[in-house]
Design an enzyme around this catalytic site. Structure first.
Site, PDB file in Angstrom:
ATOM      1  N   THR A  41       0.824  -1.211   0.000  1.00  8.77           N
ATOM      2  CA  THR A  41       0.000   0.000   0.000  1.00  8.77           C
ATOM      3  C   THR A  41       0.858   1.261   0.000  1.00  8.77           C
ATOM      4  OG1 THR A  41      -1.795  -1.123   1.123  1.00  8.77           O
ATOM      5  CG2 THR A  41      -1.771   1.266   1.261  1.00  8.77           C
ATOM      6  N   CYS A  42       1.849   1.321   0.877  1.00 12.50           N
ATOM      7  CA  CYS A  42       2.615   2.565   1.037  1.00 12.50           C
ATOM      8  C   CYS A  42       3.268   2.979  -0.276  1.00 12.50           C
ATOM      9  CB  CYS A  42       3.671   2.388   2.121  1.00 12.50           C
ATOM     10  SG  CYS A  42       4.769   3.794   2.236  1.00 12.50           S
ATOM     11  N   CYS A  47       1.236   6.128   0.771  1.00 11.96           N
ATOM     12  CA  CYS A  47       2.111   7.233   1.214  1.00 11.96           C
ATOM     13  C   CYS A  47       2.928   7.863   0.085  1.00 11.96           C
ATOM     14  CB  CYS A  47       3.116   6.750   2.260  1.00 11.96           C
ATOM     15  SG  CYS A  47       2.534   5.470   3.351  1.00 11.96           S
ATOM     16  N   LYS A  50       0.873   9.432  -2.877  1.00 13.59           N
ATOM     17  CA  LYS A  50       0.118  10.534  -2.241  1.00 13.59           C
ATOM     18  C   LYS A  50       1.027  11.724  -1.984  1.00 13.59           C
ATOM     19  CE  LYS A  50       0.468  11.195   1.726  1.00 13.59           C
ATOM     20  NZ  LYS A  50      -0.113  10.467   2.824  1.00 13.59           N
ATOM     21  N   ALA A 114      -1.666 -16.144  -2.045  1.00 14.77           N
ATOM     22  CA  ALA A 114      -1.382 -17.322  -1.218  1.00 14.77           C
ATOM     23  C   ALA A 114      -2.393 -17.394  -0.085  1.00 14.77           C
ATOM     24  CB  ALA A 114       0.020 -17.236  -0.647  1.00 14.77           C
ATOM     25  N   TYR A 177      -7.489  10.739   7.802  1.00 14.19           N
ATOM     26  CA  TYR A 177      -6.240  11.036   7.090  1.00 14.19           C
ATOM     27  C   TYR A 177      -6.482  11.247   5.601  1.00 14.19           C
ATOM     28  CZ  TYR A 177      -3.054   9.425  10.849  1.00 14.19           C
ATOM     29  OH  TYR A 177      -2.340   9.269  11.993  1.00 14.19           O
ATOM     30  N   ILE A 178      -7.029  10.194   4.965  1.00  9.36           N
ATOM     31  CA  ILE A 178      -7.108  10.215   3.506  1.00  9.36           C
ATOM     32  C   ILE A 178      -8.046  11.323   3.041  1.00  9.36           C
ATOM     33  CG2 ILE A 178      -7.780   8.846   1.469  1.00  9.36           C
ATOM     34  CD1 ILE A 178      -6.802   6.339   2.986  1.00  9.36           C
ATOM     35  N   GLU A 181      -6.221  14.692   3.388  1.00  6.16           N
ATOM     36  CA  GLU A 181      -5.093  14.826   2.460  1.00  6.16           C
ATOM     37  C   GLU A 181      -5.596  15.025   1.028  1.00  6.16           C
ATOM     38  OE1 GLU A 181      -1.673  12.448   4.960  1.00  6.16           O
ATOM     39  OE2 GLU A 181      -2.643  11.375   3.345  1.00  6.16           O
ATOM     40  N   ARG A 198     -19.465  11.450   8.948  1.00  9.23           N
ATOM     41  CA  ARG A 198     -20.591  10.928   9.748  1.00  9.23           C
ATOM     42  C   ARG A 198     -20.635  11.551  11.144  1.00  9.23           C
ATOM     43  NH1 ARG A 198     -18.893   4.771  11.598  1.00  9.23           N
ATOM     44  NH2 ARG A 198     -16.955   5.326  12.611  1.00  9.23           N
ATOM     45  N   GLY A 262     -11.829   4.622   6.317  1.00 10.14           N
ATOM     46  CA  GLY A 262     -11.058   3.683   7.128  1.00 10.14           C
ATOM     47  C   GLY A 262     -10.625   2.461   6.332  1.00 10.14           C
ATOM     48  N   ASP A 303      -0.447  -3.584   9.135  1.00 16.17           N
ATOM     49  CA  ASP A 303      -1.860  -3.197   9.243  1.00 16.17           C
ATOM     50  C   ASP A 303      -2.793  -4.375   9.501  1.00 16.17           C
ATOM     51  OD1 ASP A 303      -0.976  -0.677   8.691  1.00 16.17           O
ATOM     52  OD2 ASP A 303      -2.041  -0.446   6.786  1.00 16.17           O
ATOM     53  N   THR A 311       3.195   2.953   8.160  1.00 15.76           N
ATOM     54  CA  THR A 311       4.300   2.237   7.514  1.00 15.76           C
ATOM     55  C   THR A 311       5.513   2.022   8.425  1.00 15.76           C
ATOM     56  OG1 THR A 311       3.621   3.024   5.365  1.00 15.76           O
ATOM     57  CG2 THR A 311       5.923   2.373   5.570  1.00 15.76           C
ATOM     58  N   ALA A 341       1.653  12.239  11.067  1.00 17.78           N
ATOM     59  CA  ALA A 341       1.372  13.498  10.374  1.00 17.78           C
ATOM     60  C   ALA A 341       0.244  13.313   9.377  1.00 17.78           C
ATOM     61  CB  ALA A 341       2.630  13.969   9.636  1.00 17.78           C
ATOM     62  N   HIS A 436      17.489  31.472  13.945  1.00 17.42           N
ATOM     63  CA  HIS A 436      16.682  32.561  13.420  1.00 17.42           C
ATOM     64  C   HIS A 436      17.083  32.925  11.994  1.00 17.42           C
ATOM     65  CE1 HIS A 436      14.091  36.025  13.872  1.00 17.42           C
ATOM     66  NE2 HIS A 436      15.063  36.792  13.388  1.00 17.42           N
ATOM     67  N   GLU A 441      11.994  27.783  15.219  1.00 15.88           N
ATOM     68  CA  GLU A 441      12.503  28.455  16.415  1.00 15.88           C
ATOM     69  C   GLU A 441      11.366  28.716  17.413  1.00 15.88           C
ATOM     70  OE1 GLU A 441      13.878  32.603  16.104  1.00 15.88           O
ATOM     71  OE2 GLU A 441      12.924  32.688  14.140  1.00 15.88           O
TER      72      GLU A 441
END
Ligand code: NDP
Length: 447
Positions: A41-42, A47, A50, A114, A177-178, A181, A198, A262, A303, A311, A341, A436, A441
């Site tokens: 998936t990642c 990820c 995306k 498999a 998340y999805i 994003e 929902r 989800g 997962d 990941t 994140a 700076h 900072e």
């Protein structure tokens, strides 16, 4: 008893590939079955592509801001097929790189589905059967699509990278998340985006003030949010337009419906229960701290265990499994203080306890915050404020959580997460001289 392999891995995603490669490096004879593409998936549909779309989308703002920085930017136009094809080519390159890595370590790759036939048995879709001393389930998770009439007219994150054309209107189901994003991505590409959620909050689990800030910025940008809103049915009209009917009686017309509701563990039809492997009510493989299932010879990582669907966590679980079972170096994954994140526009990131969680656990906590307009946004005339927030134990000054939203927040948080994980105090941040002028900072200037 002789087995065909020491280890048979089912699933070539982040966790499975790491476990296979490291186990082979430890001297095990390893096979890995993957029904789609090595990378999982990642790499293939998550990820990585995306994040590349997030970069692509960000140029919309960068090009607009460039004019305020003196650049005469001619009229620009976004060409979705160019970005899509470049991203898909990069995914192919990564797929080859992952395949090469496995080959170089002597892992036998079987590009087929498999299933488990017993504590030591595996059968491929082509009928071949193998035995292995250990079996590792690393089949990941799969997008969950709610049971709504007409749901087949929608797509999931599996399909979104392959769109023929960019839709003018997008409805996104879900507020996680999805959803956030892709709301950012599609909005920057010029689509009218509606998030249908929902519940009444987005990004459950993140700090409330930070997600409120994202909501406020997203709404200001023009993303439409519907809360406490459930789908009644979805219909496709003769002209191709989708009509999304909600329980409140509203109908939203759209060109694309993306389900981001989800992801569920990918265990259906794998033969696990028949082999005696216990699954939880969500279908996840139940494992102990060593990732071992209820059957001694069958382990699971990533997962499919529904511990933390990220990941880097799957990779760690795969590494710990390989080191423990084949490397004679047992260790267990530490799930405390995992940074995460959301690559929304702007992105947000967090580590440790949210303010609410900290108050529930510690009673009295001290919260420090910096609510500022990044220098670049000021000159660009972009009225978007960043927010950094540190939650500390009021008795010991130890940092319990750090949360931020603003440009590059995930990049900044990764470094700061080291300090939080190490149990440092706010004083340690105060004692560090500011660098700076930067956004980060603000972390050592929090009041
Ligand atoms: P999330 O769990 O983040 O969000 C799911 C959303 O769908 C929530 O708003 C949830 O509402 C809602 N929902 C759940 N079930 C239903 C239903 N039956 N009907 C309507 N709405 C529903 O899932 P995503 O699909 O966005 O992402 C899956 C996982 O992938 C994430 O949890 C994350 O672990 C991982 N991921 C990580 C990323 C990253 O690290 N940046 C990026 C993308 C995915 P409610 O809040 O009410 O439950």
């Amino acid at each position: 008893m002789g087995f065909d392999y020491d280890l048979f891995v089912i699933g070539g995603g982040s966790g499975g590939v790491r476990a296979a490669r490291v186990s082979a490096a430890h001297g095990a004879k390893v096979a890995l079955a993957e029904e789609h593409k090595v990378g999982g998936t990642c790499v293939i549909r998550g990820c990585v592509p995306k994040k590349l779309l997030v970069y692509g989308a960000h140029f919309a703002e960068d090009l607009a801001d460039a004019r305020r920085f003196g650049w005469a930017v001619p009229e620009t136009r976004f060409e979705w097929p160019v970005l899509r094809d470049n991203v898909l080519a990069e995914v192919e390159r990564l797929n080859r790189a992952y395949t090469d890595t496995l080959n170089n370590h002597g892992v036998e790759i079987m590009l087929d589905r498999a299933v488990v036939t017993g504590p030591h048995g595996v059968r491929l879709a082509d009928g071949r059967e193998f035995t292995a001393r250990y079996i590792l389930i690393a089949t990941g998770a799969w997008p969950m699509v709610p049971d709504v009439p007409g749901a087949e007219h929608g797509i999931t994150s599996n399909d979104v990278f392959h769109l023929e054309a960019l839709p003018a209107r997008v409805v996104i189901a879900g507020g996680g998340y999805i959803a956030n994003e892709f709301a950012g991505i599609f909005h920057e590409f010029g689509a009218q985006v509606t998030i249908v959620n929902r519940g009444e909050t987005i990004l459950r689990g993140y700090d409330e003030t930070i997600r409120d800030r994202l909501l406020q910025i997203s709404m200001t940008k023009g993303i439409d949010f519907r809360f406490n809103c459930r789908f009644e049915r979805i219909e496709r009209a003769a002209d191709g337009v989708l009509r999304v009917e909600t329980a409140g009686g509203d109908t939203i017309e759209t060109d694309l419906l993306l389900f981001a509701t989800g992801r569920v563990p990918h265990t259906s039809g794998l033969g696990l229960e028949e082999a005696g492997v216990a699954l939880d009510p969500a279908g996840a493989v139940v494992v102990d701290a060593d990732s071992k299932s209820s059957v001694d010879s069958i382990y699971a990582v990533g997962d499919v265990t529904n511990r933390v669907q990220l990941t880097p966590v799957a990779i760690r679980e795969g590494q710990a499994f390989a080191d423990t079972v084949f490397g004679n170096r047992p260790w267990q994954v530490d799930y405390h203080c995992i940074p995460s994140a959301v690559f929304s526009h702007p992105p947000l990131a967090g580590v440790g306890l949210t303010e609410g969680q900290a108050r529930n656990r510690y009673g009295s906590v001290r919260v420090y915050a910096s609510d500022f307009r990044p220098m670049k946004n000021v000159l660009a005339g972009r009225n978007e404020r960043a927010l950094y927030k540190m939650v500390c134990d009021s008795e010991t000054d130890r940092i319990l959580g750090l949360h931020m939203i603003g440009p590059d927040a995930p990049e900044i948080l990764q470094a700061a997460a080291v300090a939080v994980k190490a149990g440092l105090t706010k004083k340690a941040f105060d004692e560090t001289v500011a660098l700076h002028p930067t956004m980060s900072e603000e972390l050592v200037l929090l009041r």
